[in-house]
Design an enzyme around this catalytic site. Structure first.
Site, PDB file in Angstrom:
ATOM      1  N   LYS A 111       0.826  -1.215   0.000  1.00 36.94           N
ATOM      2  CA  LYS A 111       0.000   0.000   0.000  1.00 36.94           C
ATOM      3  C   LYS A 111       0.851   1.253   0.000  1.00 36.94           C
ATOM      4  CE  LYS A 111      -4.412  -1.554   1.615  1.00 36.94           C
ATOM      5  NZ  LYS A 111      -5.511  -1.442   2.544  1.00 36.94           N
ATOM      6  N   LYS A 192      -4.707 -10.561  -6.215  1.00 39.58           N
ATOM      7  CA  LYS A 192      -5.952 -11.000  -5.560  1.00 39.58           C
ATOM      8  C   LYS A 192      -7.108 -10.068  -5.941  1.00 39.58           C
ATOM      9  CE  LYS A 192      -5.517  -8.346  -1.402  1.00 39.58           C
ATOM     10  NZ  LYS A 192      -5.389  -8.099  -0.030  1.00 39.58           N
ATOM     11  N   LYS A 195     -10.928  -4.616  -3.491  1.00 40.43           N
ATOM     12  CA  LYS A 195     -11.780  -3.433  -3.632  1.00 40.43           C
ATOM     13  C   LYS A 195     -10.999  -2.294  -4.266  1.00 40.43           C
ATOM     14  CE  LYS A 195     -13.388  -4.705   0.856  1.00 40.43           C
ATOM     15  NZ  LYS A 195     -13.460  -4.409   2.266  1.00 40.43           N
TER      16      LYS A 195
HETATM   17  P1  TYM Z   1     -10.291  -6.918   4.388  1.00 38.52           P
HETATM   18  O1  TYM Z   1     -11.338  -5.944   4.813  1.00 38.52           O
HETATM   19  O2  TYM Z   1      -9.374  -6.513   3.286  1.00 38.52           O
HETATM   20  O3  TYM Z   1     -10.956  -8.292   3.964  1.00 38.52           O
HETATM   21  C1  TYM Z   1     -11.922  -8.955   4.759  1.00 38.52           C
HETATM   22  C2  TYM Z   1     -11.734 -10.457   4.629  1.00 38.52           C
HETATM   23  O4  TYM Z   1     -11.829 -10.858   3.243  1.00 38.52           O
HETATM   24  C3  TYM Z   1     -10.696 -11.652   2.893  1.00 38.52           C
HETATM   25  N1  TYM Z   1     -10.346 -11.388   1.490  1.00 38.52           N
HETATM   26  C4  TYM Z   1     -10.142 -12.356   0.569  1.00 38.52           C
HETATM   27  N2  TYM Z   1     -10.195 -13.700   0.654  1.00 38.52           N
HETATM   28  C5  TYM Z   1      -9.965 -14.414  -0.490  1.00 38.52           C
HETATM   29  N3  TYM Z   1      -9.673 -13.818  -1.692  1.00 38.52           N
HETATM   30  C6  TYM Z   1      -9.608 -12.477  -1.810  1.00 38.52           C
HETATM   31  N4  TYM Z   1      -9.347 -11.919  -2.994  1.00 38.52           N
HETATM   32  C7  TYM Z   1      -9.843 -11.673  -0.644  1.00 38.52           C
HETATM   33  N5  TYM Z   1      -9.864 -10.329  -0.417  1.00 38.52           N
HETATM   34  C8  TYM Z   1     -10.166 -10.178   0.894  1.00 38.52           C
HETATM   35  C9  TYM Z   1      -9.580 -11.186   3.828  1.00 38.52           C
HETATM   36  O5  TYM Z   1      -8.581 -12.188   3.967  1.00 38.52           O
HETATM   37  C10 TYM Z   1     -10.341 -10.926   5.109  1.00 38.52           C
HETATM   38  O6  TYM Z   1     -10.485 -12.123   5.860  1.00 38.52           O
HETATM   39  N6  TYM Z   1      -6.801  -6.451   7.974  1.00 38.52           N
HETATM   40  C11 TYM Z   1      -8.111  -6.996   7.648  1.00 38.52           C
HETATM   41  C12 TYM Z   1      -9.220  -6.485   8.540  1.00 38.52           C
HETATM   42  C13 TYM Z   1      -9.023  -6.752   9.993  1.00 38.52           C
HETATM   43  C14 TYM Z   1      -9.107  -8.021  10.633  1.00 38.52           C
HETATM   44  C15 TYM Z   1      -8.909  -7.759  12.015  1.00 38.52           C
HETATM   45  C16 TYM Z   1      -9.318  -9.311  10.169  1.00 38.52           C
HETATM   46  C17 TYM Z   1      -8.782  -5.826  10.948  1.00 38.52           C
HETATM   47  N7  TYM Z   1      -8.725  -6.411  12.166  1.00 38.52           N
HETATM   48  C18 TYM Z   1      -8.916  -8.796  12.964  1.00 38.52           C
HETATM   49  C19 TYM Z   1      -9.318 -10.359  11.114  1.00 38.52           C
HETATM   50  C20 TYM Z   1      -9.122 -10.077  12.475  1.00 38.52           C
HETATM   51  C21 TYM Z   1      -8.465  -6.604   6.221  1.00 38.52           C
HETATM   52  O7  TYM Z   1      -7.985  -5.623   5.701  1.00 38.52           O
HETATM   53  O8  TYM Z   1      -9.435  -7.379   5.643  1.00 38.52           O
END
Ligand code: TYM
Length: 326
Positions: A111, A192, A195
């Site tokens: 990022k 991947k 968004k």
């Molecule tokens: P975020 O908001 O980017 O994504 C939410 C969840 O979706 C999964 N994900 C995917 N899985 C498979 N293929 C993809 N292309 C794909 N894109 C997203 C992510 O692995 C995630 O499980 N840092 C985290 C948010 C967070 C969090 C936490 C997660 C903050 N605190 C505590 C777990 C526990 C994030 O940016 O996810």
């Protein structure tokens, strides 16, 4: 009972990668475990946002979470910013993680390479994520593959804190789905699905209508070989289509490959399977979206429930560090 925690950022609408990688796993865990699911709105602020953007995205995301089947009676759904405990513990954990560990995080490198403005929050993001998880004495964290590195760091932080200050935190395990842990972009199958992709042609949004979904799959990038095999290194586009079809139909992608000789029918079947899966979820979303006040009411109830657990853990951490009692 096993304690589960996971989170998702309110940055735009959710996509198929979020659903297959993480959210779909959250549903059965509400019955099997004591599950806490947070809309991590503070994490969304690490990248500059227009006024109102995060609030709108938070409401829409909560509506989606209820639409896909999270039941506020069976699990705890809340917005992270409703509880000051997350920020307070994040500071203690920022003082537990090293600069070098934060600098090695792939998400930060990725990022910050692309960002015009690199906030301090983007750098310390993993400490806040660790706080989210550790506050709930979490045993299991169901996420997609891209979160693996942050979760390993969470375990390191928990173990270091426990060894410096005495037993304070449960050291959590990462739970990845059997299929769908890494859904790739249909246009750029080496990246991947995300968004923040440059165009939405490679991203299937949960709200995409059938004709749009069919078009995105039809245009999905494959290769010039014209043989259907599951081979993620040499055939990332075709393997992604097989992976998506496999995740949706709960079949093994390698076995599915035997059913096809050409890419066209594979694309059509993958699109049809996704459309059929999303249709009932979209219908429920449309009903729920008609009443945003109800959704905020449910989030407020969730936050009260979350606080009863988070406050106890924070107090334990403060006391073990040796801060003045409040
Ligand atoms: P975020 O908001 O980017 O994504 C939410 C969840 O979706 C999964 N994900 C995917 N899985 C498979 N293929 C993809 N292309 C794909 N894109 C997203 C992510 O692995 C995630 O499980 N840092 C985290 C948010 C967070 C969090 C936490 C997660 C903050 N605190 C505590 C777990 C526990 C994030 O940016 O996810």
């Amino acid at each position: 009972m096993t304690r589960v925690f996971s989170g998702i950022q309110p940055t735009g609408d959710i996509h198929l990668g979020n659903y297959l990688g993480a959210l779909r796993q959250w549903i059965p865990l509400q019955q099997e475990a004591d599950a806490f699911y947070a809309i991590v709105d503070l994490h969304a602020l690490t990248v500059p946002k227009a006024p109102g953007e995060v609030l709108d995205a938070t409401t829409r995301l909560a509506q989606w979470l209820f639409a896909i089947g999270l039941d506020p009676q069976a699990c705890t759904v809340f917005a992270q910013s409703a509880l000051s405990e997350h920020n307070e513990l994040a500071w203690l954990l920022e003082c537990t993680v090293s600069f070098g560990e934060l600098r090695r995080m792939g998400q930060f490198k990725d990022k910050s390479d692309r960002a015009e403005f690199i906030s301090g929050g983007l750098f310390t993001y993993p400490a806040l994520q660790a706080a989210d998880i550790l506050l709930y004495d979490t045993d299991q964290v169901p996420v997609g593959e891209d979160q693996r590195q942050h979760l390993e760091l969470t375990r390191t932080i928990a173990e270091r804190f426990n060894s410096r200050h005495g037993e304070t935190f449960v050291v959590p395990e990462t739970v990845l789905p059997i299929a769908g842990a890494r859904v790739m972009d249909l246009q750029h199958p080496d990246s991947k699905m995300s968004k923040s992709a440059d165009t939405d042609a490679g991203t299937i949004m949960m709200s995409d209508q059938p004709a749009i979904i069919a078009k995105k799959f039809k245009r999905a990038v494959t290769d010039s070989e014209n043989s259907v095999r599951f081979d993620q290194i040499n055939k990332p586009g075709v393997s992604n289509l097989l992976g998506i079809l496999g995740a949706v139909t709960e079949r093994d992608p390698e076995t599915i490959a035997d059913d096809y000789e050409q890419y066209g029918p594979l694309k059509v079947d993958a699109a049809d399977a996704v459309i059929a899966m999303l249709e009932p979820l979209q219908a429920r979303y449309n009903d729920i979206a008609a009443d945003p006040a109800e959704c905020r009411r449910l989030l407020a109830i969730g936050a009260e429930k979350a606080r009863t657990v988070a406050a106890v853990t924070l107090e334990r951490a403060r006391s073990n560090v040796g801060l003045l009692p409040r």
